[in-house]
Design a protein around this motif. Structure first.
Motif, PDB file in Angstrom:
ATOM      1  N   SER A   1      35.953  73.464 -15.499  1.00 49.96           N
ATOM      2  CA  SER A   1      34.916  74.349 -14.976  1.00 49.96           C
ATOM      3  C   SER A   1      34.278  75.108 -16.136  1.00 49.96           C
ATOM      4  O   SER A   1      34.788  75.117 -17.255  1.00 49.96           O
TER       5      SER A   1
ATOM      6  N   GLN B   1      39.544  76.573 -12.330  1.00 51.28           N
ATOM      7  CA  GLN B   1      39.839  75.143 -12.306  1.00 51.28           C
ATOM      8  C   GLN B   1      39.569  74.483 -13.655  1.00 51.28           C
ATOM      9  O   GLN B   1      38.698  74.902 -14.404  1.00 51.28           O
ATOM     10  N   ASP B   2      40.319  73.408 -13.926  1.00 53.97           N
ATOM     11  CA  ASP B   2      40.077  72.629 -15.139  1.00 53.97           C
ATOM     12  C   ASP B   2      38.656  72.096 -15.144  1.00 53.97           C
ATOM     13  O   ASP B   2      38.086  71.807 -14.092  1.00 53.97           O
TER      14      ASP B   2
ATOM     15  N   LYS C   1      36.670  77.765 -17.509  1.00 55.74           N
ATOM     16  CA  LYS C   1      37.732  77.242 -18.375  1.00 55.74           C
ATOM     17  C   LYS C   1      37.165  76.886 -19.746  1.00 55.74           C
ATOM     18  O   LYS C   1      37.797  77.130 -20.773  1.00 55.74           O
TER      19      LYS C   1
END
Length: 199
Positions: free
Chosen positions: A78, A75-76, A81
């Motif tokens: 996170s 997920q963005d 990332k």
């Protein structure tokens, strides 16, 4: 076995020996192939310890697969990332005039790969610097990564403009990972050739 001597001519250990080598040697080897980053070390070391590879290209392809999985599944905003972006952001800005970036020496490989992008026409150099800024504003946390492969500034700037205009951070992650691995494979070829010539 002692760590690699940073003043010695760079070399790649035999691919079959990697699982048995100390962490310091493995991280030094990874730093020859990719730009140094602890996030890549954390990802790669367990893989190198538990898998055997027939070639460095196979190792690079495996790491590329892991990075692409992170890019597609994490997920963005996170931690995963952020780590991916740190790996991609470890590459120097293209054509940057300084030999240092964030107080770290650029690798010799990066200096050689980018030498044709430095100097020359001042307007082109200024535009390249502007495009680096535009890119990093368009894709926060990323840095433009491309396998230069002897191409001049004009071609590279066209590619930067295309990717900024596209505005797709997912595609940028994928292109950055692919470029980083293309660069690593090119470095393998050069290091192995240099080792053969030295014999």
């Amino acid at each position: 076995m002692s760590p690699l001597n940073p003043t010695a001519t760079p070399f790649l250990p035999a691919i079959s020996s990697l699982p048995t080598l100390p962490d310091t040697t493995l991280t030094s080897t990874l730093d020859l192939l990719f730009e140094p980053t602890s996030e890549l070390h954390s990802l790669a070391l367990p893989t190198i310890r538990t898998c055997s590879f027939a070639s460095y290209d196979e190792l690079i392809d495996t790491l590329r697969g892991q990075l692409l999985t992170i890019a597609s599944q994490v997920q963005d905003n996170s931690e995963g990332k952020k780590k991916l972006h740190h790996v991609l952001g470890s590459h120097p800005r293209l054509g940057a005039p300084k030999v240092k970036q964030e107080d770290e020496e650029l690798s010799e490989q990066s200096k050689n790969e980018q030498k044709q992008l430095r100097g020359g026409d001042e307007n082109e150099a200024r535009r390249l610097a502007e495009l680096n800024e535009e890119y990093e504003k368009a894709f926060p946390g990323l840095r433009y990564v491309v396998f230069v492969n002897g191409r001049g500034r004009g071609v590279i700037m066209e590619d930067m403009e295309r990717r900024i205009k596209r505005g797709d951070i997912r595609e940028e992650e994928k292109e950055g990972i692919q470029a980083m691995c293309d660069i690593a494979k090119d470095r393998v070829r050069k290091l192995l050739k240099s080792a053969e010539e030295a014999v």
